[in-house]
Design an enzyme around this catalytic site. Structure first.
Site, PDB file in Angstrom:
ATOM      1  N   SER A 157      55.765  16.890   1.255  1.00  0.00           N
ATOM      2  CA  SER A 157      55.451  16.482   2.626  1.00  0.00           C
ATOM      3  C   SER A 157      56.653  16.439   3.554  1.00  0.00           C
ATOM      4  O   SER A 157      56.498  16.158   4.746  1.00  0.00           O
ATOM      5  CB  SER A 157      54.742  15.126   2.629  1.00  0.00           C
ATOM      6  OG  SER A 157      53.397  15.279   2.253  1.00  0.00           O
TER       7      SER A 157
ATOM      8  N   LYS B 141      56.312  18.434   6.695  1.00  0.00           N
ATOM      9  CA  LYS B 141      55.758  17.890   7.935  1.00  0.00           C
ATOM     10  C   LYS B 141      56.839  17.625   8.987  1.00  0.00           C
ATOM     11  O   LYS B 141      56.536  17.526  10.177  1.00  0.00           O
ATOM     12  CB  LYS B 141      54.990  16.593   7.661  1.00  0.00           C
ATOM     13  CG  LYS B 141      53.721  16.767   6.831  1.00  0.00           C
ATOM     14  CD  LYS B 141      52.992  15.442   6.684  1.00  0.00           C
ATOM     15  CE  LYS B 141      51.691  15.585   5.900  1.00  0.00           C
ATOM     16  NZ  LYS B 141      51.892  15.731   4.458  1.00  0.00           N
TER      17      LYS B 141
ATOM     18  N   SER C 209      51.511  10.116   5.987  1.00  0.00           N
ATOM     19  CA  SER C 209      51.608  11.493   5.477  1.00  0.00           C
ATOM     20  C   SER C 209      50.232  12.138   5.350  1.00  0.00           C
ATOM     21  O   SER C 209      49.828  12.596   4.273  1.00  0.00           O
ATOM     22  CB  SER C 209      52.341  11.512   4.132  1.00  0.00           C
ATOM     23  OG  SER C 209      52.871  12.792   3.860  1.00  0.00           O
TER      24      SER C 209
END
Length: 487
Positions: free
Chosen positions: A78, A81, A325
């Site tokens: 993640s 991101k 997330s």
């Protein structure tokens, strides 16, 4: 002559250090030998067999002061991101709003709507049952109590690919791998779009567990194979969705007094939203004449707009998205960037926008490989040096950097929408509230990249990426704590 020789020796030692250990020390800034030695010891003793990439920069100058295999590419999970979010804020802006609209191609006469109802989505991840209830209320206020037509969903703002390329079959039932359409609903204010919440509870050993689905079961089917067992028996409850089906299966044993909960994806968010909206309309006293169906098709150009809902601005969506997330929101943002910039609401088009933004920052995009924007794909890769470079450069984005920074989880802050995925980490006074960073996790992968205030009071940018080893979060935290202590 002596000072020149001393400088030569220092530079020579730095080159040797880099060649031997894949690490860089900026001798012009401070003596980082203790930091290098301590981190190398942690890696050697606790990350044996893993692939590791570590990078540290000065926050103000972006100067790379330390790296351990900083150029090695690792799966970011993640941490992907971080780039996706920056690209979305630059492309769409702080105040971007997702729009959902209700149209008709018919006329209202004496409480009868003769014609079809179209609900058209643009990917709003914050659309909830309450918003559909407001649509129903607006329709009721116009005098409508009967509809002689079909209920139609328009999800043509995005393409028809429900899943991003990196999602594997056994992840599909769960919220972190939700299918994406332009007409989707969320069951909660975490905005876990494209899912329902399944709660399982017990009453007595003589009866099977009770199932509750939030906000609505719709076209989904519950298969309850679970058993209620004695309080002392093992908890083996499992909640899943059968592959490529609408069947949610609950199995295993649930001891008296225990409960179970799972966020389960719906097969097709557009169909599920239509089913939910039909139920909401009926609850509001608006009935469809027998024979109507649920359909998916484009809204006619001449249709009349009845009501619309605009989401909260992107700057507010960033909080639940990044703090928690949220993969679904990341995937929606990618498709939205593709639609807005390239008139193509696909993951492929959106990722081209992300890559173009990276190039505009003068990032070395050769070190970035990705096939989604959330980080779910195991084909994504990037180096820690590339991540810290990006985190330095986005600080110059005056229009939205404050939003970006505020969306990052804050270490040891118990408030869920502040601490986020770091709320239970770095509780030592040395680091509590002083690590502002994005977490990442996949099977065999843990990552953490962001900003840290050291014990000296100075701020640094860091990235720690680890793959090919399980349960490395405590080791990553130890490495970052070491940075805070010694920088």
């Amino acid at each position: 002559m002596q000072s020149r020789l001393s400088l030569f020796v220092k530079v020579f030692m730095l080159m040797v250090s880099f060649l031997l250990f894949g690490q860089t020390i900026d001798a012009g800034t401070q003596d980082l030998n203790p930091l290098r030695e301590d981190i190398e010891k942690i890696v050697r003793e606790q990350l044996d067999g893993a692939e590791v990439s570590i990078s540290v920069r000065q926050k103000n100058s972006g100067h790379l002061i330390y790296s351990y295999h900083g150029g090695q590419v690792i799966k970011p999970a993640s941490n992907m991101k971080l780039l996706t979010s920056a690209a979305a804020l630059e492309t769409l802006g702080n105040n971007y709003q997702f729009i959902t609209q209700l149209f008709t191609n018919g006329k209202i006469t004496n409480g009868l709507l003769e014609g079809d109802l179209y609900i058209r989505g643009e990917g709003d991840p914050t659309l909830m049952k309450e918003d559909l209830e407001q649509f129903a209320g607006e329709l009721k206020a116009k005098g409508v109590h009967t509809v002689d037509g079909h209920l139609i969903g328009d999800d043509t703002w995005f393409d028809s690919e429900l899943l991003t390329p990196g999602i594997v079959w056994d992840d599909e039932p769960y919220y972190y791998a939700a299918p994406i359409t332009a007409l989707t609903t969320s069951p909660n204010t975490d905005y876990d779009t494209g899912t329902v919440i399944v709660d399982v509870s017990t009453e007595s050993v003589d009866t099977p567990p009770t199932i509750k689905v939030t906000p609505y079961i719709g076209e989904m089917e519950i298969i309850n194979k679970a058993k209620t067992v004695k309080e002392t028996d093992a908890y083996t409850l499992d909640i899943t969705r059968l592959y490529k089906s609408n069947q949610i299966v609950i199995s295993g044993n649930l001891p008296i007094g225990k409960t179970g909960r799972e966020w389960i994806t719906v097969k097709n968010p557009t169909i599920h939203t239509l089913s939910l909206f039909q139920s909401v309309l009926e609850e509001a006293g608006i009935q469809f004449i027998s024979g109507h169906t649920l359909k998916v098709m484009k809204t006619p150009k001449k249709a009349t707009l009845l009501v619309e809902k605009r989401s909260m601005p992107l700057k507010d969506i960033m909080i639940p998205y990044m703090k928690l997330s949220n993969n679904g929101i990341a995937d929606i943002l990618v498709k939205t960037m593709g639609r807005v910039e390239k008139h193509d609401g696909s993951t492929k088009a959106g990722l081209k926008v992300v890559r173009s933004y990276g190039k505009s920052l003068k990032l070395d995009m050769k070190t970035w490989n990705f096939e989604d924007g959330s980080g779910m794909s195991h084909k994504n890769s990037v180096s820690s040096n590339a991540l810290t470079d990006m985190l330095y450069k986005v600080q110059k984005e005056k229009n939205w950097y404050k939003t970006y920074y505020s969306s990052l989880p804050v270490a040891a802050n118990a408030e869920r929408m502040i601490g986020g995925s770091l709320r239970n980490r770095f509780k030592d006074p040395l680091t509590a509230g002083k690590v502002i960073a994005k977490t990442g996790s996949l099977n065999g992968v843990n990552t953490l990249s962001g900003y840290v205030q050291a014990d000296s009071g100075k701020w640094y940018i860091f990235s720690v990426l680890v793959q090919n080893k399980e349960d490395t979060i405590p080791v990553i935290d130890k490495i970052v704590t070491t940075m805070a202590k010694e920088l």
